[in-house]
Design an enzyme around this catalytic site. Sequence first.
Site, PDB file in Angstrom:
ATOM      1  N   GLY A 167       0.847  -1.193   0.000  1.00 52.79           N
ATOM      2  CA  GLY A 167       0.000   0.000   0.000  1.00 52.79           C
ATOM      3  C   GLY A 167       0.877   1.236   0.000  1.00 52.79           C
ATOM      4  N   ARG A 168       0.393   2.286   0.667  1.00 45.08           N
ATOM      5  CA  ARG A 168       1.147   3.544   0.698  1.00 45.08           C
ATOM      6  C   ARG A 168       2.516   3.344   1.350  1.00 45.08           C
ATOM      7  NH1 ARG A 168      -4.425   5.378   1.712  1.00 45.08           N
ATOM      8  NH2 ARG A 168      -4.136   4.167   3.585  1.00 45.08           N
ATOM      9  N   ILE A 169       2.538   2.808   2.576  1.00 43.57           N
ATOM     10  CA  ILE A 169       3.800   2.667   3.307  1.00 43.57           C
ATOM     11  C   ILE A 169       4.651   1.560   2.695  1.00 43.57           C
ATOM     12  CG2 ILE A 169       4.845   2.177   5.562  1.00 43.57           C
ATOM     13  CD1 ILE A 169       2.175   3.350   6.788  1.00 43.57           C
ATOM     14  N   THR A 247       6.048  -2.857  11.304  1.00 40.55           N
ATOM     15  CA  THR A 247       5.618  -1.517  11.719  1.00 40.55           C
ATOM     16  C   THR A 247       4.130  -1.342  11.405  1.00 40.55           C
ATOM     17  OG1 THR A 247       6.276  -0.541   9.601  1.00 40.55           O
ATOM     18  CG2 THR A 247       7.900  -0.449  11.378  1.00 40.55           C
ATOM     19  N   ARG A 249       0.788  -3.684  12.590  1.00 42.19           N
ATOM     20  CA  ARG A 249       0.107  -3.905  13.865  1.00 42.19           C
ATOM     21  C   ARG A 249       0.644  -5.195  14.478  1.00 42.19           C
ATOM     22  NH1 ARG A 249      -1.040   0.573  13.719  1.00 42.19           N
ATOM     23  NH2 ARG A 249      -3.060   1.628  13.828  1.00 42.19           N
ATOM     24  N   GLU A 278       0.083  -3.356  23.896  1.00 38.51           N
ATOM     25  CA  GLU A 278       0.819  -2.101  24.061  1.00 38.51           C
ATOM     26  C   GLU A 278       0.271  -1.348  25.262  1.00 38.51           C
ATOM     27  OE1 GLU A 278       0.689  -0.057  20.285  1.00 38.51           O
ATOM     28  OE2 GLU A 278       1.796  -1.630  19.277  1.00 38.51           O
ATOM     29  N   HIS A 297       5.923   1.853  19.322  1.00 37.82           N
ATOM     30  CA  HIS A 297       4.927   2.294  18.332  1.00 37.82           C
ATOM     31  C   HIS A 297       5.130   3.772  17.967  1.00 37.82           C
ATOM     32  CE1 HIS A 297       0.603   1.417  16.752  1.00 37.82           C
ATOM     33  NE2 HIS A 297       1.245   2.235  15.951  1.00 37.82           N
TER      34      HIS A 297
HETATM   35  P1  NAP Z   1      -2.650   1.025   2.898  1.00 39.23           P
HETATM   36  O1  NAP Z   1      -2.186   2.016   1.886  1.00 39.23           O
HETATM   37  O2  NAP Z   1      -4.098   0.706   2.989  1.00 39.23           O
HETATM   38  O3  NAP Z   1      -1.814  -0.313   2.668  1.00 39.23           O
HETATM   39  C1  NAP Z   1      -2.171  -1.568   3.152  1.00 39.23           C
HETATM   40  C2  NAP Z   1      -1.987  -2.575   2.032  1.00 39.23           C
HETATM   41  O4  NAP Z   1      -2.255  -3.897   2.537  1.00 39.23           O
HETATM   42  C3  NAP Z   1      -2.946  -2.347   0.860  1.00 39.23           C
HETATM   43  O5  NAP Z   1      -2.282  -2.526  -0.349  1.00 39.23           O
HETATM   44  C4  NAP Z   1      -4.001  -3.410   1.110  1.00 39.23           C
HETATM   45  O6  NAP Z   1      -4.678  -3.790  -0.049  1.00 39.23           O
HETATM   46  C5  NAP Z   1      -3.166  -4.534   1.652  1.00 39.23           C
HETATM   47  N1  NAP Z   1      -3.955  -5.542   2.358  1.00 39.23           N
HETATM   48  C6  NAP Z   1      -5.063  -5.369   3.118  1.00 39.23           C
HETATM   49  N2  NAP Z   1      -5.500  -6.551   3.595  1.00 39.23           N
HETATM   50  C7  NAP Z   1      -4.680  -7.483   3.100  1.00 39.23           C
HETATM   51  C8  NAP Z   1      -4.618  -8.896   3.224  1.00 39.23           C
HETATM   52  N3  NAP Z   1      -5.526  -9.562   3.936  1.00 39.23           N
HETATM   53  N4  NAP Z   1      -3.628  -9.548   2.589  1.00 39.23           N
HETATM   54  C9  NAP Z   1      -2.735  -8.870   1.834  1.00 39.23           C
HETATM   55  N5  NAP Z   1      -2.731  -7.549   1.688  1.00 39.23           N
HETATM   56  C10 NAP Z   1      -3.697  -6.860   2.305  1.00 39.23           C
HETATM   57  O7  NAP Z   1      -2.228   1.476   4.355  1.00 39.23           O
HETATM   58  P2  NAP Z   1      -0.895   2.263   4.796  1.00 39.23           P
HETATM   59  O8  NAP Z   1      -1.183   3.700   4.889  1.00 39.23           O
HETATM   60  O9  NAP Z   1       0.256   1.787   3.990  1.00 39.23           O
HETATM   61  O10 NAP Z   1      -0.767   1.708   6.304  1.00 39.23           O
HETATM   62  C11 NAP Z   1      -0.612   0.314   6.543  1.00 39.23           C
HETATM   63  C12 NAP Z   1      -0.769  -0.011   7.996  1.00 39.23           C
HETATM   64  O11 NAP Z   1       0.371   0.428   8.708  1.00 39.23           O
HETATM   65  C13 NAP Z   1      -1.937   0.683   8.708  1.00 39.23           C
HETATM   66  O12 NAP Z   1      -3.132  -0.046   8.565  1.00 39.23           O
HETATM   67  C14 NAP Z   1      -1.485   0.737  10.137  1.00 39.23           C
HETATM   68  O13 NAP Z   1      -1.981  -0.384  10.850  1.00 39.23           O
HETATM   69  C15 NAP Z   1       0.029   0.653  10.063  1.00 39.23           C
HETATM   70  N6  NAP Z   1       0.700   1.886  10.496  1.00 39.23           N
HETATM   71  C16 NAP Z   1       1.523   1.834  11.573  1.00 39.23           C
HETATM   72  C17 NAP Z   1       2.208   2.953  11.967  1.00 39.23           C
HETATM   73  C18 NAP Z   1       3.150   2.911  13.138  1.00 39.23           C
HETATM   74  O14 NAP Z   1       3.196   3.875  13.892  1.00 39.23           O
HETATM   75  N7  NAP Z   1       3.910   1.875  13.319  1.00 39.23           N
HETATM   76  C19 NAP Z   1       2.044   4.170  11.295  1.00 39.23           C
HETATM   77  C20 NAP Z   1       1.188   4.187  10.200  1.00 39.23           C
HETATM   78  C21 NAP Z   1       0.533   3.032   9.806  1.00 39.23           C
HETATM   79  P3  NAP Z   1      -6.098  -3.076  -0.402  1.00 39.23           P
HETATM   80  O15 NAP Z   1      -5.804  -1.617  -0.548  1.00 39.23           O
HETATM   81  O16 NAP Z   1      -6.511  -3.722  -1.642  1.00 39.23           O
HETATM   82  O17 NAP Z   1      -7.006  -3.366   0.764  1.00 39.23           O
HETATM   83  C1  GLV Z   2      -0.382   4.313  13.533  1.00 40.23           C
HETATM   84  O1  GLV Z   2      -0.117   3.231  13.955  1.00 40.23           O
HETATM   85  C2  GLV Z   2      -1.382   4.543  12.550  1.00 40.23           C
HETATM   86  O2  GLV Z   2      -2.115   3.612  12.192  1.00 40.23           O
HETATM   87  O3  GLV Z   2      -1.478   5.702  12.104  1.00 40.23           O
END
Ligand code: NAP
Ligand code: GLV
Length: 343
Positions: A167-169, A247, A249, A278, A297
């Site tokens: 996805g984005r990250i 990074t 969940r 957490e 986190h």
């Molecule tokens: P995103 O753009 O929605 O990326 C998630 C990717 O995973 C998408 O390509 C999605 O596909 C895919 N996905 C969803 N369910 C799946 C599955 N069952 N099997 C395989 N791939 C799957 O989200 P993002 O902005 O990159 O963020 C990702 C995650 O990082 C967040 O949900 C959050 O939990 C975590 N995060 C953590 C921190 C931190 O502080 N550590 C900070 C920011 C985010 P689809 O788009 O087709 O559903």
């Molecule tokens: C942080 O973990 C977020 O999902 O923004």
Amino acid sequence: MVTWCKFKMKPKLFITRELFPDVIKKLEEYYDVEVWDRYQPPPYEVLLQKAKEVDALGTLLTDKIDCNLLQQAKRLRIVAQYAVGYDNIDIECATRLGIYVTNTPGVLTEATAELTWALLMAVARRIVEADHFVRWGEWWRLQTGWHPKMMLGVELQGKTLGIIGLGRIGSRVAEFGKAFGMKVIYYDKFRRKDLEEKMGIEYRELDDLLKEADIVSIHVPLTKETYHLINEERLKKMKKGAIIVNTARGAVIDTDALVKALREGWIRGAGLDVHEQEPLDPNHPITAFKNVVLLPHIGSATYETRHRMAELVAENLIAFYKGEIPPTLVNKEVVNIRKPGFK
Ligand code: NAP
Ligand code: GLV
Ligand code: GLV
């Protein structure tokens, strides 16, 4: 509390933690804002009580917004989450009740991708262990100075980076991988042929990715499908010299299985910014491994990003107030159930 009477006409907004003062000020033009100003999250009972009294909530990922709470929150129209992940919120229930849910995608991509890379390199080059080696006097005690075999790690160039969730990250982390001269493979729910070509990366089924990657980095959201996606069986598929970084969940990895994998040497090491529980208990067995780097986190924790996140929370709340569809609405189907706004 007194201000409630003063701004009776404004909808009430409860925010579960202090955001930036300039953002709160902007929100106060539209909302009667109450901020939970303690360092710890509000207990569930407090959250429930507030939810019953307000028209809007500003939440964090530590706030459990379940169906029980949403059903009792009769006035509540919008939950604006200060995070991109929203696994703490029952989205299906909110949609059914006509409650809008927004999040903060995009603005934290860079910070989280950078932190992922910092963690990955910290494990690969044993940065934390080496710092302790110096700081706690082991280097001094040994009087070696420079030694050919001291603190050897692994090189990234030429190795394979496996991204789970492009996805984005995930795709930003993939770009960093390319910049470091790595081969990049990915697994996602859907193949991204456009990105494959543009970025020079390849798709793999999950189990194949785990068998092939030297570094595995997790970027899927936590859902019913991704809960314990990385279990014992899958950890066994990884290379003996591989590193896993999370990074996303905590619960995407079965932590007990990871402890077993580390104890029995199935993999080289792990970098974890997120944990099944957490805060992480300092007595948890995962804390005993030198080849594991643990963070509290902090993926999005830069000044720049946290401010942009707060601004996006405000933009969502203000758009909703104006009767507009909030820019980063999670449950898009909710517009068919109720129009945005408080009218
Ligand atoms: P995103 O753009 O929605 O990326 C998630 C990717 O995973 C998408 O390509 C999605 O596909 C895919 N996905 C969803 N369910 C799946 C599955 N069952 N099997 C395989 N791939 C799957 O989200 P993002 O902005 O990159 O963020 C990702 C995650 O990082 C967040 O949900 C959050 O939990 C975590 N995060 C953590 C921190 C931190 O502080 N550590 C900070 C920011 C985010 P689809 O788009 O087709 O559903
Ligand atoms: C942080 O973990 C977020 O999902 O923004
Ligand atoms: C190391 O410090 C080197 O000069 O190779």
